[in-house]
Design a protein around this motif. Structure first.
Motif, PDB file in Angstrom:
ATOM      1  N   LYS A  48      -8.534  -0.187   8.301  1.00 29.33           N
ATOM      2  CA  LYS A  48      -9.573  -1.066   7.760  1.00 29.33           C
ATOM      3  C   LYS A  48      -8.970  -2.050   6.769  1.00 29.33           C
ATOM      4  O   LYS A  48      -9.269  -3.254   6.800  1.00 29.33           O
ATOM      5  CB  LYS A  48     -10.654  -0.231   7.077  1.00 29.33           C
ATOM      6  N   VAL A  49      -8.098  -1.551   5.892  1.00 25.29           N
ATOM      7  CA  VAL A  49      -7.427  -2.398   4.905  1.00 25.29           C
ATOM      8  C   VAL A  49      -6.601  -3.476   5.601  1.00 25.29           C
ATOM      9  O   VAL A  49      -6.667  -4.652   5.252  1.00 25.29           O
ATOM     10  CB  VAL A  49      -6.528  -1.545   3.982  1.00 25.29           C
ATOM     11  N   ASP A 104     -14.106  14.966   8.750  1.00 27.13           N
ATOM     12  CA  ASP A 104     -14.443  14.477  10.090  1.00 27.13           C
ATOM     13  C   ASP A 104     -13.240  13.782  10.716  1.00 27.13           C
ATOM     14  O   ASP A 104     -13.302  12.622  11.115  1.00 27.13           O
ATOM     15  CB  ASP A 104     -15.657  13.544  10.080  1.00 27.13           C
ATOM     16  N   GLN A 105     -12.137  14.525  10.786  1.00 24.24           N
ATOM     17  CA  GLN A 105     -10.953  14.024  11.480  1.00 24.24           C
ATOM     18  C   GLN A 105     -11.308  13.728  12.932  1.00 24.24           C
ATOM     19  O   GLN A 105     -12.278  14.244  13.477  1.00 24.24           O
ATOM     20  CB  GLN A 105      -9.835  15.076  11.433  1.00 24.24           C
ATOM     21  N   SER A 118      -6.182  11.351  10.280  1.00 27.36           N
ATOM     22  CA  SER A 118      -6.969  10.254  10.850  1.00 27.36           C
ATOM     23  C   SER A 118      -7.915   9.620   9.835  1.00 27.36           C
ATOM     24  O   SER A 118      -8.277   8.451   9.961  1.00 27.36           O
ATOM     25  CB  SER A 118      -7.763  10.730  12.072  1.00 27.36           C
ATOM     26  N   PHE A 119      -8.307  10.375   8.783  1.00 32.05           N
ATOM     27  CA  PHE A 119      -9.149   9.801   7.731  1.00 32.05           C
ATOM     28  C   PHE A 119      -8.366   8.750   6.946  1.00 32.05           C
ATOM     29  O   PHE A 119      -8.825   7.616   6.769  1.00 32.05           O
ATOM     30  CB  PHE A 119      -9.653  10.901   6.802  1.00 32.05           C
ATOM     31  N   LEU A 120      -7.171   9.107   6.476  1.00 31.51           N
ATOM     32  CA  LEU A 120      -6.345   8.156   5.737  1.00 31.51           C
ATOM     33  C   LEU A 120      -5.914   7.008   6.639  1.00 31.51           C
ATOM     34  O   LEU A 120      -5.862   5.847   6.214  1.00 31.51           O
ATOM     35  CB  LEU A 120      -5.114   8.858   5.151  1.00 31.51           C
ATOM     36  N   ASP A 121      -5.621   7.328   7.898  1.00 32.38           N
ATOM     37  CA  ASP A 121      -5.220   6.299   8.850  1.00 32.38           C
ATOM     38  C   ASP A 121      -6.344   5.284   9.057  1.00 32.38           C
ATOM     39  O   ASP A 121      -6.093   4.074   9.169  1.00 32.38           O
ATOM     40  CB  ASP A 121      -4.845   6.946  10.183  1.00 32.38           C
ATOM     41  N   MET A 181       0.854  -1.187   0.000  1.00 32.38           N
ATOM     42  CA  MET A 181       0.000   0.000   0.000  1.00 32.38           C
ATOM     43  C   MET A 181       0.891   1.238   0.000  1.00 32.38           C
ATOM     44  O   MET A 181       1.756   1.400   0.864  1.00 32.38           O
ATOM     45  CB  MET A 181      -0.923   0.019   1.214  1.00 32.38           C
ATOM     46  N   ILE A 182       0.670   2.098  -0.974  1.00 36.50           N
ATOM     47  CA  ILE A 182       1.423   3.346  -1.086  1.00 36.50           C
ATOM     48  C   ILE A 182       0.520   4.487  -0.624  1.00 36.50           C
ATOM     49  O   ILE A 182      -0.585   4.655  -1.145  1.00 36.50           O
ATOM     50  CB  ILE A 182       1.887   3.579  -2.532  1.00 36.50           C
ATOM     51  N   VAL A 183       0.971   5.252   0.376  1.00 37.12           N
ATOM     52  CA  VAL A 183       0.153   6.332   0.936  1.00 37.12           C
ATOM     53  C   VAL A 183       0.943   7.630   0.951  1.00 37.12           C
ATOM     54  O   VAL A 183       2.182   7.630   0.990  1.00 37.12           O
ATOM     55  CB  VAL A 183      -0.333   6.005   2.364  1.00 37.12           C
ATOM     56  N   THR A 184       0.226   8.742   0.922  1.00 31.74           N
ATOM     57  CA  THR A 184       0.854  10.058   0.949  1.00 31.74           C
ATOM     58  C   THR A 184       1.352  10.403   2.352  1.00 31.74           C
ATOM     59  O   THR A 184       2.433  10.932   2.537  1.00 31.74           O
ATOM     60  CB  THR A 184      -0.141  11.128   0.478  1.00 31.74           C
ATOM     61  N   THR A 185       0.516  10.120   3.357  1.00 33.18           N
ATOM     62  CA  THR A 185       0.863  10.435   4.744  1.00 33.18           C
ATOM     63  C   THR A 185      -0.042   9.635   5.676  1.00 33.18           C
ATOM     64  O   THR A 185      -1.122   9.199   5.273  1.00 33.18           O
ATOM     65  CB  THR A 185       0.687  11.929   5.041  1.00 33.18           C
TER      66      THR A 185
END
Length: 333
Positions: free
Chosen positions: A81-82, A272-273, A73-76, A65-69
């Motif tokens: 979940k993944v 909705d962080q 908390s939304f991306l986290d 999985m490649i992520v920006t940051t």
């Protein structure tokens, strides 16, 4: 005593063959039975020998999985979940995190041959090089919150236009007419679409924006925008910030200048962080469905890995307006 596959079969009330098929992601297992096996594994704390299974299947047992940051908390939440779902499918998650959203080439180590069985790319800015390379190497992949919806690639996205529209409409329905928007980083399509949604809602109501300020999804950009409006004597009564961090900067600047939210100015954020409900006043914002996004991405990727996906797909989810304490009707002068 070590738990075995036979114990899982007994707990699930199914045959060892069925359990084995679930462990190997066979497509012939009924979903109801697969869930029984996964629940039995969880109850018994059973962890199959991933290395042995991967060797037998000629796979790595790893999803990249490649992520920006992860300072979001939304991306986290999507990553969590993944990760949880991949464990249910018998995979490990390997992360590659960019130092900066505009950084190109990060995550290339995951794309190297035989490193991963599939790849998820989350909120990348420069996604095209990944698409070209992954197609070339025939590695299954799914784009999440991508910048360009490509018909030949599976995408999981959010309707940011509608989100921006709904956030602005909320302020309009409260009676605000002097409304401004603080944009997000221009290289993210989410920021562009939220601005378009803002403009659409304003046009529909026959209103002109008080201002549209450049921003970069940061507390600092929200703070600077309010300072500018105060210096110009053009403070709006309603502000739609492109994300919650920007909204925090707005609230801080207003508080510092002696204004109260929402008595003097109403503020709406986006994402909705986790901190949105902890801020005082609690922030009205657009909640993105992180769990649904993560689940859809994993399920889509598994279909590609198991060759059960007939074609590429684009799944689009909607954000939900969460009304809290930072918005109210405009103060009568």
């Amino acid at each position: 005593m070590k738990v075995s596959i036979f114990d899982v079969a007994k707990k699930a009330g199914l045959s060892v063959v069925t359990v084995s098929r679930v462990l190997n992601n066979a497509t012939t297992v009924r979903e109801k039975n697969r869930q029984k096996v996964l629940q039995a594994m969880k109850d018994l704390d059973y962890h199959p020998n991933a290395a042995a299974r991967s060797l037998a299947k000629g796979k790595t047992g790893v999803i990249g999985m490649i992520v920006t940051t992860l300072q979001d908390s939304f991306l986290d939440s999507i990553v969590q979940k993944v990760s949880g779902m991949l464990k249910d499918y018998g995979y490990y998650l390997a992360l590659s995190i960019a130092n900066h959203p505009t950084e190109e080439g990060h995550g290339r180590d995951l794309i190297q041959e035989d490193r991963v069985d599939g790849l998820l790319i989350l909120s990348a800015v420069h996604e095209e090089p990944y698409v070209v390379e992954l197609k070339k190497r025939k590695i299954p992949f799914v784009l999440i919150d991508n910048q360009i919806v490509q018909p030949s690639v599976s995408n999981v996205v959010v309707d940011n236009f509608k989100g921006g529209y709904e956030a602005t409409k909320h302020l309009i329905e409260l009676g605000h007419k002097r409304i401004a928007h603080i944009k997000g980083s221009h290289f993210f399509v989410s920021a562009v679409e939220r601005e378009k949604g803002f403009l659409s809602a304003m046009q529909e109501a026959g209103l002109q924006p008080v201002a549209i300020e450049a921003g970069d999804f940061s507390i600092e950009s929200g703070y600077r925008a309010v300072q500018k409006w105060l210096e110009e004597g053009q403070l709006p009564t309603g502000i739609f910030a492109a994300d919650d961090f920007t909204a925090i900067g707005v609230v801080n600047a207003l508080h510092e200048a002696g204004y109260q939210v929402p008595r003097d100015v109403s503020v709406v954020g986006y994402d909705d962080q986790m901190l949105a409900s902890q801020l005082r006043p609690r922030l009205t914002t657009m909640k993105q469905p992180a769990n649904q996004i993560g689940q859809a991405a994993v399920e889509t990727l598994m279909k590609h890995i198991n060759s059960t996906a007939k074609r590429s797909s684009t799944l689009k989810f909607e954000s939900e307006l969460v009304v809290r304490e930072s918005t109210t009707t405009p103060r009568k002068v």
